[in-house]
Scaffold this motif. Structure first.
Motif, PDB file in Angstrom:
ATOM      1  N   ARG A  89      -9.749   5.705  57.657  1.00  0.00           N
ATOM      2  CA  ARG A  89      -8.350   5.601  58.110  1.00  0.00           C
ATOM      3  C   ARG A  89      -7.492   6.629  57.383  1.00  0.00           C
ATOM      4  O   ARG A  89      -7.601   6.802  56.165  1.00  0.00           O
ATOM      5  N   GLU A  90      -6.657   7.300  58.148  1.00  0.00           N
ATOM      6  CA  GLU A  90      -5.620   8.168  57.592  1.00  0.00           C
ATOM      7  C   GLU A  90      -4.290   7.419  57.701  1.00  0.00           C
ATOM      8  O   GLU A  90      -3.916   6.953  58.775  1.00  0.00           O
ATOM      9  N   LYS A  91      -3.595   7.311  56.591  1.00  0.00           N
ATOM     10  CA  LYS A  91      -2.296   6.636  56.574  1.00  0.00           C
ATOM     11  C   LYS A  91      -1.246   7.612  56.056  1.00  0.00           C
ATOM     12  O   LYS A  91      -1.267   8.013  54.893  1.00  0.00           O
ATOM     13  N   TYR A  93     -15.202   2.819  59.242  1.00  0.00           N
ATOM     14  CA  TYR A  93     -14.567   4.074  59.644  1.00  0.00           C
ATOM     15  C   TYR A  93     -13.544   4.491  58.594  1.00  0.00           C
ATOM     16  O   TYR A  93     -13.192   3.741  57.683  1.00  0.00           O
ATOM     17  N   ARG A 111     -11.049  -2.367  65.401  1.00  0.00           N
ATOM     18  CA  ARG A 111     -10.095  -1.352  65.848  1.00  0.00           C
ATOM     19  C   ARG A 111     -10.221  -1.183  67.353  1.00  0.00           C
ATOM     20  O   ARG A 111     -11.269  -1.444  67.951  1.00  0.00           O
ATOM     21  N   THR A 146      -0.767   5.072  61.021  1.00  0.00           N
ATOM     22  CA  THR A 146      -2.202   5.200  60.756  1.00  0.00           C
ATOM     23  C   THR A 146      -2.915   5.874  61.921  1.00  0.00           C
ATOM     24  O   THR A 146      -2.481   5.800  63.066  1.00  0.00           O
ATOM     25  N   ASN A 147      -4.024   6.522  61.571  1.00  0.00           N
ATOM     26  CA  ASN A 147      -4.884   7.185  62.547  1.00  0.00           C
ATOM     27  C   ASN A 147      -6.324   6.951  62.103  1.00  0.00           C
ATOM     28  O   ASN A 147      -6.715   7.351  61.007  1.00  0.00           O
ATOM     29  N   ASP A 148      -7.124   6.303  62.957  1.00  0.00           N
ATOM     30  CA  ASP A 148      -8.495   5.944  62.586  1.00  0.00           C
ATOM     31  C   ASP A 148      -9.551   6.864  63.190  1.00  0.00           C
ATOM     32  O   ASP A 148     -10.742   6.543  63.170  1.00  0.00           O
ATOM     33  N   ARG A 207      -3.333   6.622  67.457  1.00  0.00           N
ATOM     34  CA  ARG A 207      -2.452   6.489  66.308  1.00  0.00           C
ATOM     35  C   ARG A 207      -1.587   5.251  66.470  1.00  0.00           C
ATOM     36  O   ARG A 207      -1.191   4.896  67.580  1.00  0.00           O
ATOM     37  N   SER A 208      -1.271   4.615  65.370  1.00  0.00           N
ATOM     38  CA  SER A 208      -0.376   3.468  65.433  1.00  0.00           C
ATOM     39  C   SER A 208       1.064   3.951  65.561  1.00  0.00           C
ATOM     40  O   SER A 208       1.365   5.129  65.342  1.00  0.00           O
TER      41      SER A 208
END
Length: 271
Positions: free
Chosen positions: A7-9, A5, A30, A212-214, A36-37
């Motif tokens: 990941r947006e960090k 997948y 995940r 982070t957002n996956d 979102r973390s």
């Protein structure tokens, strides 16, 4: 579950500066229900050599997280007679200089000194560790007069001796604009050189934080975006209130044969 997948960090450095990394994770676990973390502090890299890519990124983030317009950017040099023989000696000179700055701030009732320091050095000949040329760059918080900051770059003098200047020193105030602000200074300090650069900082600096957002991007979407010229309007819509910091150094799309496309963005708050 385990699945490949994107990941947006998001790396939050200040109210006006943010970086975004978008990249693939392969076979990582995940939580399907998570979105979102929480925000966590960015880990400081073990490598503080500015010839290292990750160290360069973290250095830029740290500068933006802690300094602003009106803080001071200082360049410190040596004369031929005061040139240190080793990097350790050069670093000791900076430690002594930091102590003088701290005393001066305390005497004037100013806040605690915050600083980030870079030592840049190169040998006269390849592999020659005995004959090095060295100079320093520093960013410190505002408060002290520039004349005071420059005057403190000296050797300790014994009773009856004249003041011993170490070399030329120049302190300038950071401006809001690109040419003389944090962006330009950071870019200059991390740029590749024929020599080596190491950095250090005071312990009271803030850490950048990240989240982070996956679930925001797909492989197909990132590939589609990465293969096209930069679309500023698209990214402004993705990160409302923000825009690309600069089109040349603020956006990078890369392809890796194992992980696919990744995108790295530097954003500034819209005025």
């Amino acid at each position: 579950m385990r699945k490949n997948y994107i990941r947006e960090k998001k790396i939050y450095c200040s109210n006006d500066y943010m970086e975004v990394d978008i990249y693939a994770l392969n076979g990582e676990s995940r939580d399907k229900g998570a979105k979102r973390s929480k925000k966590v502090k960015v880990s400081e890299p073990k490598q503080k050599n500015l010839n290292d890519k990750n160290a360069k990124r973290y250095f830029t983030q740290k500068v933006h997280a802690n300094f602003k317009a009106d803080d001071l950017y200082i360049t410190l040099t040596y004369t031929n007679s005061t040139l240190p023989k080793t990097i350790e000696e050069a670093e000791k000179n900076i430690q002594n200089y930091v102590r003088r700055l701290k005393r001066a701030r305390k005497k004037q009732g100013l806040d605690e000194l915050k600083y980030i320091s870079v030592v840049e050095h190169k040998s006269e000949q390849e592999g020659d560790e005995e004959n090095i040329r060295v100079h320093h760059h520093m960013i410190i918080n505002s408060g002290l007069d520039r004349d005071v900051v420059e005057e403190l770059w000296r050797h300790r003098k014994k009773k009856g001796e004249k003041e011993k200047k170490i070399g030329l020193v120049n302190a300038v105030r950071l401006q809001e604009d690109y040419a003389s602000g944090l962006t330009a200074i950071s870019k200059y300090l991390v740029k590749d050189s024929r020599g080596k650069k190491r950095w250090t900082c005071s312990k009271n600096l803030k850490q950048p934080v990240c989240r982070t957002n996956d679930f925001k991007y797909t492989f197909r979407k990132i590939e589609q975006i990465a293969k096209q010229p930069i679309d500023v309007a698209y990214w402004e819509n993705q990160y409302k209130g923000w825009t690309i910091k600069d089109k040349i150094g603020g956006y990078e799309a890369r392809y890796n044969e194992y992980t696919g496309w990744s995108i790295y963005i530097k954003l500034r708050r819209k005025e």
